[in-house]
Scaffold this motif. Structure first.
Motif, PDB file in Angstrom:
ATOM      1  N   ILE A 161       0.833  -1.205   0.000  1.00 37.94           N
ATOM      2  CA  ILE A 161       0.000   0.000   0.000  1.00 37.94           C
ATOM      3  C   ILE A 161       0.868   1.256   0.000  1.00 37.94           C
ATOM      4  CG2 ILE A 161      -1.666   1.345   1.341  1.00 37.94           C
ATOM      5  CD1 ILE A 161      -2.841  -1.320   2.305  1.00 37.94           C
ATOM      6  N   VAL A 162       1.897   1.266   0.836  1.00 37.64           N
ATOM      7  CA  VAL A 162       2.802   2.416   0.908  1.00 37.64           C
ATOM      8  C   VAL A 162       3.475   2.656  -0.441  1.00 37.64           C
ATOM      9  CG1 VAL A 162       4.951   3.293   1.916  1.00 37.64           C
ATOM     10  CG2 VAL A 162       3.208   2.267   3.389  1.00 37.64           C
ATOM     11  N   ILE A 163       3.963   1.595  -1.058  1.00 36.32           N
ATOM     12  CA  ILE A 163       4.623   1.718  -2.363  1.00 36.32           C
ATOM     13  C   ILE A 163       3.658   2.281  -3.396  1.00 36.32           C
ATOM     14  CG2 ILE A 163       5.618   0.396  -4.284  1.00 36.32           C
ATOM     15  CD1 ILE A 163       6.716  -1.543  -2.127  1.00 36.32           C
ATOM     16  N   GLY A 164       2.429   1.766  -3.413  1.00 31.87           N
ATOM     17  CA  GLY A 164       1.435   2.242  -4.362  1.00 31.87           C
ATOM     18  C   GLY A 164       1.071   3.703  -4.158  1.00 31.87           C
ATOM     19  N   VAL A 165       0.864   4.096  -2.908  1.00 30.68           N
ATOM     20  CA  VAL A 165       0.473   5.478  -2.603  1.00 30.68           C
ATOM     21  C   VAL A 165       1.603   6.452  -2.941  1.00 30.68           C
ATOM     22  CG1 VAL A 165      -0.093   7.077  -0.731  1.00 30.68           C
ATOM     23  CG2 VAL A 165      -1.225   4.850  -0.854  1.00 30.68           C
ATOM     24  N   SER A 167       4.168   6.051  -5.047  1.00 31.32           N
ATOM     25  CA  SER A 167       4.418   6.130  -6.494  1.00 31.32           C
ATOM     26  C   SER A 167       3.326   6.928  -7.203  1.00 31.32           C
ATOM     27  CB  SER A 167       4.527   4.726  -7.089  1.00 31.32           C
ATOM     28  OG  SER A 167       3.325   4.006  -6.907  1.00 31.32           O
ATOM     29  N   LEU A 168       2.071   6.693  -6.840  1.00 33.97           N
ATOM     30  CA  LEU A 168       0.975   7.461  -7.449  1.00 33.97           C
ATOM     31  C   LEU A 168       1.073   8.936  -7.097  1.00 33.97           C
ATOM     32  CD1 LEU A 168      -2.238   5.254  -7.162  1.00 33.97           C
ATOM     33  CD2 LEU A 168      -1.152   6.102  -9.247  1.00 33.97           C
ATOM     34  N   GLY A 169       1.437   9.225  -5.838  1.00 35.71           N
ATOM     35  CA  GLY A 169       1.601  10.616  -5.415  1.00 35.71           C
ATOM     36  C   GLY A 169       2.667  11.333  -6.222  1.00 35.71           C
ATOM     37  N   TRP A 170       3.783  10.658  -6.455  1.00 37.12           N
ATOM     38  CA  TRP A 170       4.870  11.258  -7.232  1.00 37.12           C
ATOM     39  C   TRP A 170       4.455  11.459  -8.689  1.00 37.12           C
ATOM     40  CZ3 TRP A 170       8.857  14.167  -7.201  1.00 37.12           C
ATOM     41  CH2 TRP A 170       9.765  14.154  -8.262  1.00 37.12           C
ATOM     42  N   ILE A 171       3.786  10.468  -9.264  1.00 38.05           N
ATOM     43  CA  ILE A 171       3.324  10.587 -10.652  1.00 38.05           C
ATOM     44  C   ILE A 171       2.358  11.751 -10.795  1.00 38.05           C
ATOM     45  CG2 ILE A 171       1.935   9.459 -12.451  1.00 38.05           C
ATOM     46  CD1 ILE A 171       3.147   6.780 -11.440  1.00 38.05           C
ATOM     47  N   PHE A 172       1.395  11.857  -9.874  1.00 39.40           N
ATOM     48  CA  PHE A 172       0.411  12.949  -9.949  1.00 39.40           C
ATOM     49  C   PHE A 172       1.078  14.312  -9.768  1.00 39.40           C
ATOM     50  CE2 PHE A 172      -3.184   9.926  -8.530  1.00 39.40           C
ATOM     51  CZ  PHE A 172      -3.386   9.553  -9.853  1.00 39.40           C
ATOM     52  N   PHE A 173       2.133  14.358  -8.951  1.00 38.07           N
ATOM     53  CA  PHE A 173       2.850  15.624  -8.792  1.00 38.07           C
ATOM     54  C   PHE A 173       3.492  16.051 -10.107  1.00 38.07           C
ATOM     55  CE2 PHE A 173       6.981  17.695  -8.322  1.00 38.07           C
ATOM     56  CZ  PHE A 173       6.575  18.906  -7.770  1.00 38.07           C
ATOM     57  N   ILE A 174       4.090  15.115 -10.821  1.00 35.14           N
ATOM     58  CA  ILE A 174       4.713  15.443 -12.108  1.00 35.14           C
ATOM     59  C   ILE A 174       3.653  15.922 -13.100  1.00 35.14           C
ATOM     60  CG2 ILE A 174       5.958  14.514 -14.106  1.00 35.14           C
ATOM     61  CD1 ILE A 174       7.738  15.002 -11.697  1.00 35.14           C
ATOM     62  N   LEU A 175       2.484  15.269 -13.113  1.00 36.36           N
ATOM     63  CA  LEU A 175       1.403  15.715 -13.992  1.00 36.36           C
ATOM     64  C   LEU A 175       1.005  17.155 -13.653  1.00 36.36           C
ATOM     65  CD1 LEU A 175      -0.997  12.591 -14.058  1.00 36.36           C
ATOM     66  CD2 LEU A 175       1.119  12.975 -15.307  1.00 36.36           C
ATOM     67  N   TYR A 176       0.842  17.412 -12.368  1.00 33.20           N
ATOM     68  CA  TYR A 176       0.487  18.760 -11.903  1.00 33.20           C
ATOM     69  C   TYR A 176       1.561  19.771 -12.288  1.00 33.20           C
ATOM     70  CZ  TYR A 176       0.555  22.528  -8.415  1.00 33.20           C
ATOM     71  OH  TYR A 176       0.645  23.755  -7.800  1.00 33.20           O
TER      72      TYR A 176
END
Length: 230
Positions: A161-165, A167-176
């Protein structure tokens, strides 16, 4: 039906669905109906708020870690480590996916659609076509693949769960960050994210189908491969 095929089918299903949504978004971007323009302008106005020099500088520096150049360098490092550990099948799969999907295919798609970048409220200089975002595609594929590999490797649910959260957080930051900096439309980064997700799941499906035959081929060539075969 063997275990590998059972694992591959849901992965192909998810990847195919993401690819279908990407095609729909791509066709809409290409024809630019009113809703696409409205969607982009609405999210740009939401994201480009409270612009300051320090915030812009921080985001500009962090977004470098989502560039294709950094993705290639990190991929080479990961593949080198996997090869040193004699996990040749995993290394070939990881490196091949990033190279083909995040670099080659993204470049081809950009030249197919030839969408100009936004020409307003741009905070940094950037060249090239806009759709799909290379940062969004590369970040989603590299960090998404790395996260999926770790999720399949670790056993503890909390760690997955930690790995998923993270990684998704970092990806969404780059999109933003790409929209905040004014170098991409929101549909550019959304399209890059969708193509990245499709690439990850389709590639994982292919991996489960070919890993044992490729492992056996390497063994036949007297190359000792230590990739996990289950």
């Amino acid at each position: 039906m063997n275990t590998n095929k059972k694992k591959a089918i849901p992965l192909f299903t998810i990847g195919g669905f993401a690819l279908l949504i990407f095609v729909i978004v791509a066709l809409a971007v290409n024809s630019e109906p009113r809703w696409v323009v409205k969607f982009d302008l609405n999210w740009i106005s939401r994201i480009q708020t409270n612009i300051t020099a320090s915030k812009t500088s921080l985001i500009e520096n962090l977004t470098l870690f989502g560039s294709a150049e950094v993705a290639i360098i990190l991929t080479l490092i990961v593949v080198a480590i996997l090869f040193i550990l004699r996990k040749f099948v995993v290394g070939l799969w990881f490196g091949g996916t990033v190279l083909v999907c995040a670099v080659l295919m993204n470049t081809v798609l950009k030249h197919i659609f030839e969408r100009p970048r936004p020409n307003f409220d741009r905070l940094i200089a950037e060249t090239g076509f806009s759709f799909p975002s290379g940062h969004a595609t590369g970040t989603t594929i590299f960090y998404g693949l790395a996260a999926m590999f770790l999720i399949f490797t670790v056993r503890q649910m909390w760690a997955k769960i930690v790995i998923g959260v993270v990684s998704l957080g970092w990806i969404f930051f780059i999109l933003y960050s790409r929209v905040y900096l004014g170098v991409h439309y929101p549909t550019d980064v959304f399209g890059g994210f969708l193509f990245g997700i499709a690439s990850i799941f389709i590639s994982l499906g292919v991996y489960f189908l070919v890993r044992e035959p490729l492992h056996n081929l390497l063994v036949k060539w007297r190359i000792k491969d230590r990739s996990v075969i289950k």
